[in-house]
Motif scaffolding. Structure first.
Motif, PDB file in Angstrom:
ATOM      1  N   LYS A   1       0.867  -1.176   0.000  1.00 16.62           N
ATOM      2  CA  LYS A   1       0.000   0.000   0.000  1.00 16.62           C
ATOM      3  C   LYS A   1       0.904   1.227   0.000  1.00 16.62           C
ATOM      4  N   VAL A   2       0.733   2.072  -1.026  1.00 10.55           N
ATOM      5  CA  VAL A   2       1.692   3.161  -1.254  1.00 10.55           C
ATOM      6  C   VAL A   2       0.997   4.510  -1.342  1.00 10.55           C
ATOM      7  N   GLY A   3       1.624   5.516  -0.726  1.00  8.35           N
ATOM      8  CA  GLY A   3       1.201   6.900  -0.858  1.00  8.35           C
ATOM      9  C   GLY A   3       2.361   7.707  -1.406  1.00  8.35           C
ATOM     10  N   LEU A   4       2.065   8.740  -2.185  1.00  8.51           N
ATOM     11  CA  LEU A   4       3.108   9.575  -2.774  1.00  8.51           C
ATOM     12  C   LEU A   4       2.729  11.040  -2.613  1.00  8.51           C
ATOM     13  N   LEU A   5       3.585  11.795  -1.939  1.00 13.54           N
ATOM     14  CA  LEU A   5       3.359  13.222  -1.750  1.00 13.54           C
ATOM     15  C   LEU A   5       4.347  14.009  -2.605  1.00 13.54           C
ATOM     16  N   ASP A   6       3.830  14.836  -3.468  1.00 14.35           N
ATOM     17  CA  ASP A   6       4.657  15.718  -4.289  1.00 14.35           C
ATOM     18  C   ASP A   6       4.959  16.963  -3.455  1.00 14.35           C
ATOM     19  N   ALA A   7       6.128  16.971  -2.816  1.00 17.77           N
ATOM     20  CA  ALA A   7       6.489  18.073  -1.919  1.00 17.77           C
ATOM     21  C   ALA A   7       7.282  19.167  -2.622  1.00 17.77           C
ATOM     22  N   ASP A   8       7.393  19.059  -3.947  1.00 17.61           N
ATOM     23  CA  ASP A   8       8.067  20.108  -4.703  1.00 17.61           C
ATOM     24  C   ASP A   8       7.063  21.245  -4.906  1.00 17.61           C
ATOM     25  N   ILE A   9       6.941  22.093  -3.882  1.00 21.24           N
ATOM     26  CA  ILE A   9       5.918  23.126  -3.846  1.00 21.24           C
ATOM     27  C   ILE A   9       5.997  24.067  -5.052  1.00 21.24           C
ATOM     28  N   PHE A  10       7.212  24.388  -5.484  1.00 21.39           N
ATOM     29  CA  PHE A  10       7.375  25.384  -6.536  1.00 21.39           C
ATOM     30  C   PHE A  10       7.406  24.793  -7.944  1.00 21.39           C
ATOM     31  N   GLY A  11       7.532  23.476  -8.048  1.00 23.42           N
ATOM     32  CA  GLY A  11       7.540  22.853  -9.376  1.00 23.42           C
ATOM     33  C   GLY A  11       6.893  21.490  -9.346  1.00 23.42           C
ATOM     34  N   PRO A  12       5.608  21.415  -8.947  1.00 27.22           N
ATOM     35  CA  PRO A  12       4.945  20.101  -8.858  1.00 27.22           C
ATOM     36  C   PRO A  12       4.802  19.449 -10.224  1.00 27.22           C
ATOM     37  N   SER A  13       5.157  18.163 -10.295  1.00 27.92           N
ATOM     38  CA  SER A  13       5.116  17.470 -11.588  1.00 27.92           C
ATOM     39  C   SER A  13       4.296  16.185 -11.544  1.00 27.92           C
ATOM     40  N   MET A  14       3.941  15.717 -10.352  1.00 28.50           N
ATOM     41  CA  MET A  14       3.236  14.437 -10.243  1.00 28.50           C
ATOM     42  C   MET A  14       1.865  14.424 -10.918  1.00 28.50           C
ATOM     43  N   PRO A  15       1.077  15.513 -10.873  1.00 30.68           N
ATOM     44  CA  PRO A  15      -0.222  15.455 -11.565  1.00 30.68           C
ATOM     45  C   PRO A  15      -0.082  15.098 -13.040  1.00 30.68           C
ATOM     46  N   LYS A  16       0.952  15.621 -13.699  1.00 35.36           N
ATOM     47  CA  LYS A  16       1.161  15.297 -15.113  1.00 35.36           C
ATOM     48  C   LYS A  16       1.692  13.885 -15.283  1.00 35.36           C
ATOM     49  N   MET A  17       2.616  13.475 -14.394  1.00 32.77           N
ATOM     50  CA  MET A  17       3.208  12.151 -14.517  1.00 32.77           C
ATOM     51  C   MET A  17       2.190  11.033 -14.322  1.00 32.77           C
ATOM     52  N   PHE A  18       1.103  11.347 -13.582  1.00 32.63           N
ATOM     53  CA  PHE A  18       0.073  10.335 -13.335  1.00 32.63           C
ATOM     54  C   PHE A  18      -1.214  10.630 -14.113  1.00 32.63           C
ATOM     55  N   GLN A  19      -1.159  11.622 -15.002  1.00 31.59           N
ATOM     56  CA  GLN A  19      -2.299  11.971 -15.847  1.00 31.59           C
ATOM     57  C   GLN A  19      -3.546  12.283 -15.011  1.00 31.59           C
ATOM     58  N   VAL A  20      -3.349  13.089 -13.966  1.00 31.56           N
ATOM     59  CA  VAL A  20      -4.476  13.492 -13.112  1.00 31.56           C
ATOM     60  C   VAL A  20      -4.455  15.009 -12.924  1.00 31.56           C
ATOM     61  N   GLU A  21      -4.039  15.730 -13.951  1.00 32.58           N
ATOM     62  CA  GLU A  21      -3.931  17.189 -13.858  1.00 32.58           C
ATOM     63  C   GLU A  21      -5.262  17.870 -13.582  1.00 32.58           C
ATOM     64  N   ASP A  22      -6.360  17.254 -13.995  1.00 34.45           N
ATOM     65  CA  ASP A  22      -7.679  17.866 -13.802  1.00 34.45           C
ATOM     66  C   ASP A  22      -8.323  17.442 -12.485  1.00 34.45           C
ATOM     67  N   ALA A  23      -7.666  16.617 -11.727  1.00 29.41           N
ATOM     68  CA  ALA A  23      -8.237  16.143 -10.459  1.00 29.41           C
ATOM     69  C   ALA A  23      -8.320  17.288  -9.450  1.00 29.41           C
ATOM     70  N   ARG A  24      -9.370  17.299  -8.661  1.00 30.28           N
ATOM     71  CA  ARG A  24      -9.547  18.296  -7.612  1.00 30.28           C
ATOM     72  C   ARG A  24      -9.926  17.582  -6.322  1.00 30.28           C
ATOM     73  N   PRO A  25      -8.954  17.331  -5.464  1.00 27.12           N
ATOM     74  CA  PRO A  25      -9.232  16.617  -4.211  1.00 27.12           C
ATOM     75  C   PRO A  25     -10.278  17.350  -3.379  1.00 27.12           C
ATOM     76  N   TYR A  26     -11.084  16.583  -2.662  1.00 24.54           N
ATOM     77  CA  TYR A  26     -12.117  17.153  -1.807  1.00 24.54           C
ATOM     78  C   TYR A  26     -11.855  16.725  -0.366  1.00 24.54           C
ATOM     79  N   ALA A  27     -12.619  17.290   0.560  1.00 22.80           N
ATOM     80  CA  ALA A  27     -12.436  16.984   1.982  1.00 22.80           C
ATOM     81  C   ALA A  27     -13.602  16.162   2.506  1.00 22.80           C
ATOM     82  N   GLU A  28     -13.297  15.267   3.443  1.00 27.59           N
ATOM     83  CA  GLU A  28     -14.320  14.479   4.129  1.00 27.59           C
ATOM     84  C   GLU A  28     -14.148  14.645   5.630  1.00 27.59           C
ATOM     85  N   HIS A  29     -15.253  14.544   6.359  1.00 28.00           N
ATOM     86  CA  HIS A  29     -15.203  14.670   7.812  1.00 28.00           C
ATOM     87  C   HIS A  29     -14.835  13.306   8.403  1.00 28.00           C
ATOM     88  N   VAL A  30     -13.652  13.226   9.007  1.00 27.77           N
ATOM     89  CA  VAL A  30     -13.146  11.969   9.552  1.00 27.77           C
ATOM     90  C   VAL A  30     -12.682  12.199  10.988  1.00 27.77           C
TER      91      VAL A  30
END
Length: 366
Positions: free
Chosen positions: A129-158
């Motif tokens: 089970k893997v998580g990946l955080l793109d911590a390159d604040i000034f040059g984020p590239s993971m959205p493009k590398m994973f083809q999820v550039e249009d994704a918009r994360p949402y929040a849930e009450h947990v």
């Protein structure tokens, strides 16, 4: 002078909360614990989150309003409450994550993000089970590398908190500041703003249970690296370099940064990226266009493991641009190289965990 609740509430009704423009009474921010004892007044202000940016200014404004509209002789005690639970302390963040690994490089342009993305994919292919955080604040590239550039994360009450739900792709939980900023605009943030944004992506996200949490760090050394080290207990760091002498010099600095007494993060190993060029039509041929085994020699010199050597082929660049990491295809030269890299990382992590475990656990492993 005799104090009574309406006097206090009328004074507090002159104070507006900047977030909504409503006054404190209208916004129902006054708790039901207003107490008056002679000239002493105590009560609580209710905020949505314990990290409310207006908290201090609102408290000062409430005190000033009472002194202005009631009496400057009133002794005021204001405490705070929040509707949401507080973010866990740094040492208690991500309790369901077994291993946290920083992927770093001394300089840009060595393919660090490509290595991080494909390592994540390979670990997932091995069943983790893997998580990946793109911590390159000034040059984020993971959205493009994973083809999820249009994704918009949402929040849930947990568990009493609003948590960001990571995007999932190829079996990996993914978050990046790139999901929250305009990709066509430069991110002009001071160090403190960038660090706070990173803390939110770590501590205010629902990462859940993970075997490996990879953090793709910015190149070089910066506030972001210190923020990660101070916020999380890293299992170790992986340093990525090419065989070139100029890249190796910066990789050496990167290794020294982590093993510095003030940082003290173990180096899991070194990855030599672009180790050689292999034409797709001649998979057995190796052309050392950036030098030969420079990172391997550096690993020996600094007494750290060489986790893997990743060849450069045209498909790596094409796959990254298309959002389909090359590690998805095990039949390719690079796909196999990344799978071997993932296996090496697992071995090093297991070795370190055994070394760090109590004596009884070590005996069990033996």
């Amino acid at each position: 002078m005799t104090l009574y609740p309406k006097l206090i509430l009328d004074a507090l009704a002159t104070v507006r909360y900047p977030g909504t423009g409503k006054n404190l009474v209208e916004a129902e921010m006054i708790a039901d614990n207003l107490r008056i004892d002679g000239m002493k007044v105590s009560f609580s202000l209710i905020f949505e989150k314990p990290t409310d940016p207006f908290m201090k200014s609102v408290i000062k404004a409430a005190e000033a309003a009472i002194h202005t509209y009631v009496s400057d002789e009133v002794e005021i005690t204001i405490t705070t409450e929040s509707k949401q639970a507080a973010r866990p302390e740094p040492g208690k963040l991500l309790p369901q994550v077994k291993n946290i690994i920083g992927v770093s490089s001394g300089k840009g342009g060595v393919g660090k993000s490509t290595v991080a993305a494909n390592l994540a994919v390979s670990l997932a292919k091995l069943g983790y089970k893997v998580g990946l955080l793109d911590a390159d604040i000034f040059g984020p590239s993971m959205p493009k590398m994973f083809q999820v550039e249009d994704a918009r994360p949402y929040a849930e009450h947990v568990d009493g908190r609003d948590l960001i739900v990571p995007v999932e792709k190829y079996g990996i939980k993914l978050l990046s500041i790139g999901f929250f900023v305009d990709p066509d605009q430069a991110t002009l943030w001071r160090g403190g703003m960038a660090s706070n944004a990173l803390k939110q992506l770590i501590g205010d996200a629902d990462w859940g249970e993970l075997d490996y949490f990879l953090i793709d760090l910015p190149p070089g050394t910066s506030d972001i690296h210190l923020t990660v080290v101070q916020t999380l207990a890293l299992t170790g760091a992986i340093v990525v370099s090419t065989p070139q002498a100029v890249a190796l010099a910066d990789a050496r600095k990167g290794i020294n940064m982590f093993i510095n007494d003030k940082v003290n993060v173990p180096i899991l190993g070194l990855v030599e990226n672009m180790a050689w060029f292999t034409p797709a039509e001649l998979p057995e041929n190796k052309y050392y266009i950036f030098g030969k085994e420079g990172a391997k020699k550096l690993a020996e010199e600094m007494n750290v493991p060489l986790l893997g050597q990743i060849p450069i082929v045209q498909s790596i660049c094409e796959s990254g641009d298309k959002g389909t990491p090359v590690a998805l295809d095990e039949s390719t030269v690079t796909g196999r190289a990344f799978l071997q890299l993932a296996a090496s990382v697992v071995r090093q992590v297991d070795k370190r965990n055994v070394e760090m475990a109590p004596t009884e656990v070590v005996k069990m492993h033996k």
